[in-house]
Write an enzyme that holds these catalytic residues in place. Structure first.
Site, PDB file in Angstrom:
ATOM      1  CD  GLU A  65      -1.857  77.751  20.945  1.00  0.00           C
ATOM      2  OE1 GLU A  65      -2.466  76.706  20.731  1.00  0.00           O
ATOM      3  OE2 GLU A  65      -0.784  77.814  21.549  1.00  0.00           O
ATOM      4  CG  HIS A  70       0.557  72.396  13.647  1.00  0.00           C
ATOM      5  ND1 HIS A  70       0.973  73.562  13.064  1.00  0.00           N
ATOM      6  CD2 HIS A  70       0.299  72.702  14.937  1.00  0.00           C
ATOM      7  CE1 HIS A  70       0.985  74.534  13.971  1.00  0.00           C
ATOM      8  NE2 HIS A  70       0.573  74.033  15.127  1.00  0.00           N
ATOM      9  NE  ARG A  82      -3.529  73.365  15.553  1.00  0.00           N
ATOM     10  CZ  ARG A  82      -2.957  72.905  16.621  1.00  0.00           C
ATOM     11  NH1 ARG A  82      -2.930  71.619  16.835  1.00  0.00           N
ATOM     12  NH2 ARG A  82      -2.395  73.734  17.473  1.00  0.00           N
ATOM     13  CG  HIS A  99       0.361  68.657  15.521  1.00  0.00           C
ATOM     14  ND1 HIS A  99       1.640  68.796  16.012  1.00  0.00           N
ATOM     15  CD2 HIS A  99      -0.449  69.350  16.368  1.00  0.00           C
ATOM     16  CE1 HIS A  99       1.600  69.555  17.107  1.00  0.00           C
ATOM     17  NE2 HIS A  99       0.350  69.885  17.347  1.00  0.00           N
ATOM     18  NE  ARG A 103      -4.896  68.429  19.352  1.00  0.00           N
ATOM     19  CZ  ARG A 103      -3.888  69.256  19.617  1.00  0.00           C
ATOM     20  NH1 ARG A 103      -3.811  69.872  20.780  1.00  0.00           N
ATOM     21  NH2 ARG A 103      -2.954  69.470  18.722  1.00  0.00           N
TER      22      ARG A 103
HETATM   23  C1  SIN Z   1       1.060  74.753  18.643  1.00  0.00           C
HETATM   24  O1  SIN Z   1       1.771  75.343  19.438  1.00  0.00           O
HETATM   25  O2  SIN Z   1       0.676  75.228  17.589  1.00  0.00           O
HETATM   26  C2  SIN Z   1       0.672  73.340  18.978  1.00  0.00           C
HETATM   27  C3  SIN Z   1      -0.304  73.333  20.074  1.00  0.00           C
HETATM   28  C4  SIN Z   1      -1.209  72.164  19.941  1.00  0.00           C
HETATM   29  O3  SIN Z   1      -1.011  71.328  19.068  1.00  0.00           O
HETATM   30  O4  SIN Z   1      -2.175  72.113  20.689  1.00  0.00           O
END
Ligand code: SIN
Length: 489
Positions: A118, A229, A271, A330, A365
């Protein structure tokens, strides 16, 4: 009139919230406790909707130090480094806990736990379940474990209506069914995303836990930091809660593109960076798409079944069509300021999960660190409560609760426009002017006032807080506030 059942819990630890933050405290405690939730199956919790999973340094070439470094970098200078190190260090044993509690984490062909990549993680580090249904799988395994644990009493249909304190100590909790005298309450009430026009989380989460804690005198921290997000699905019926398209889709190689197929940003940057890049394109009149049509090995629908279902509901096929996306509120990095045991500044009140502010996330975060925080800090809170339980001291007399009102008036558009991805002093002042007069009587307005107040006072841009009138980074100091700091309306 208090339901006699509630009175029977006098002096017990009272946990409010049934997402991972509440369940973790309940399961780690050794003593009897009562867990209260507005919904029967945790439907109102963000845990239920979490797609990505839980970050932990368990890969062959990974270390907690690397995980800590990525967390600190994403947090843009405002993380509490000791908390970051302690939580990332606890990551591998948190994964073992999930396995021991029966969570069916995904495995690769060799039988090892599978790991997603991620944004802003330097390597694949996120354990997951059900492709993109990690939260739902975790919540259902833990709920089953709670059901099998007789010392945990679960009461549904109950939400927090107030915190009672005497002589600077928490002495009881008002909930829908009445009053529970206790000197131990753990708030795990989740997010405040429902304050915004578009959010990926359940709409009922409007920051009431923060508001009640502030009214009782607890200190709040990092309130200005709200994370958008980058990729919520911008299609289907106009609705406030937008389906999330997990960062794991970009981690699997899905690019962000404009109408003409051109890429315009580094998809796996932190993000806040990606959200601002998308917002700038949208402001210039472009449409932004996430393209998941060309994965090797397995198509989108096989990798991400829940997202596929949401796309189908919006009339889109992610295997053959690009998905229009837009940032949406988010996660709130701020909340009730807590120490390394999850204690708030009001003795007797602990907080866990998104409603709390531990200092792990700083100004932004790192993806999938929140389930880790909720699980690990839930254990620390339970250990603290078990180690310091004291006999219940009879109350003088609970003062009658002064309930928040429920006006139909809503702040969502103002929050989106003035306390969103891009902020400006004028807009923040306008928001505060509207929110403050309602703040003493309307919980969401109190939480919104703190966000606006904190954002106004951070005269710089850092992480998720971007001021158009102060675009550089200047003061890496954390801010915290109590009710007395807010100007009276
Ligand atoms: C996501 O799956 O993009 C969300 C995960 C998160 O917000 O930590």
């Amino acid at each position: 009139m208090t339901d006699p059942l509630l009175s029977s819990y006098t002096g017990w630890p009272v946990i409010i919230g049934s997402g991972l933050a509440g369940l973790s405290v309940a399961l780690h405690l050794k003593q009897p406790c009562v867990l209260l939730s507005p919904h029967p199956n945790g439907e109102g919790s963000s845990t239920q909707l979490a797609q990505g999973g839980m970050a932990a340094a368990i890969g062959p070439d990974d270390t907690p130090e690397d995980h800590a470094r990525d967390t600190l970098r994403a947090g843009a200078g405002l993380c509490d480094e000791a908390v970051v190190r302690a939580i990332t260090q606890a990551g591998p044993s948190a994964v073992e806990t999930l396995l021991r509690w029966g969570v069916p984490l995904a495995r690769d062909e060799s039988g090892s736990l599978a790991l997603h990549l991620e944004g802003a993680h330097s390597r694949p580090r996120v354990v997951y379940a059900g492709g993109d249904q990690s939260g739902a799988y975790i919540a259902s395994s833990l709920r089953e474990k709670v059901r099998a644990t007789s010392r945990i009493h679960v009461l549904t249909g109950q939400s927090l209506e107030g915190l009672h304190h005497e002589d600077g100590l928490l002495r009881g909790v008002w909930v829908s069914g009445g009053f529970i005298p206790t000197q131990c309450c753990i708030l795990a009430t989740g997010s405040c995303g429902g304050l915004y026009r578009h959010t990926t989380i359940p709409l009922s989460n409007k920051g009431m836990g923060i508001a009640h804690a502030a009214l009782a005198g607890a200190r709040l921290g990092d309130m200005e930091f709200t994370q958008f997000h980058p990729t919520s699905l911008a299609a289907g019926p106009t609705q406030t809660r937008r389906p999330l398209i997990s960062e794991a889709v970009r981690g699997a190689g899905g690019p962000l593109v404009l109408e003409n197929g051109e890429r315009f940003t580094e998809e796996l940057a932190p993000r806040d960076v990606v959200s601002r890049a998308i917002a700038a394109q949208l402001k210039d009149g472009h449409q932004v798409y996430l393209d998941g049509r060309h994965f090797k090995d397995r198509p989108f629908s096989a990798r991400f079944p829940a997202i596929t279902k949401a796309c189908h509901a919006a009339g889109l096929d992610p295997d053959t069509q690009r998905l229009p996306v837009k940032p949406a509120m988010h996660y709130h990095m701020g909340g009730i300021a807590v120490d390394h045991h999850g204690r708030s500044s009001l003795p007797g009140l602990w907080a866990n999960g998104e409603v709390a502010c531990t200092g792990l996330h700083g100004a932004n975060r790192l993806a999938s660190n929140s389930l880790l925080e909720a699980l690990v800090c839930g254990k620390w809170i339970a250990e603290d409560i078990d180690a310091h339980s004291t006999p219940f001291i009879p109350l003088r007399a609970p003062t009658p609760r002064v309930p928040f009102l429920s006006p139909t008036w809503t702040l969502n558009d103002l929050m989106e426009e003035q306390a969103g991805i891009l902020r400006h002093e004028d807009g923040l002042r306008a928001l505060l002017e509207k929110a403050l007069p309602l703040a003493r009587h309307y919980g969401p307005a109190l939480t919104a006032s703190f966000i606006a107040w904190a954002a106004l006072h951070r005269k710089e841009s850092r992480g998720s807080h971007w001021r158009e009138d102060a675009p550089t980074s200047r003061s890496p100091q954390r801010q915290s506030w109590t009710l007395v700091d807010l100007p009276s309306a």
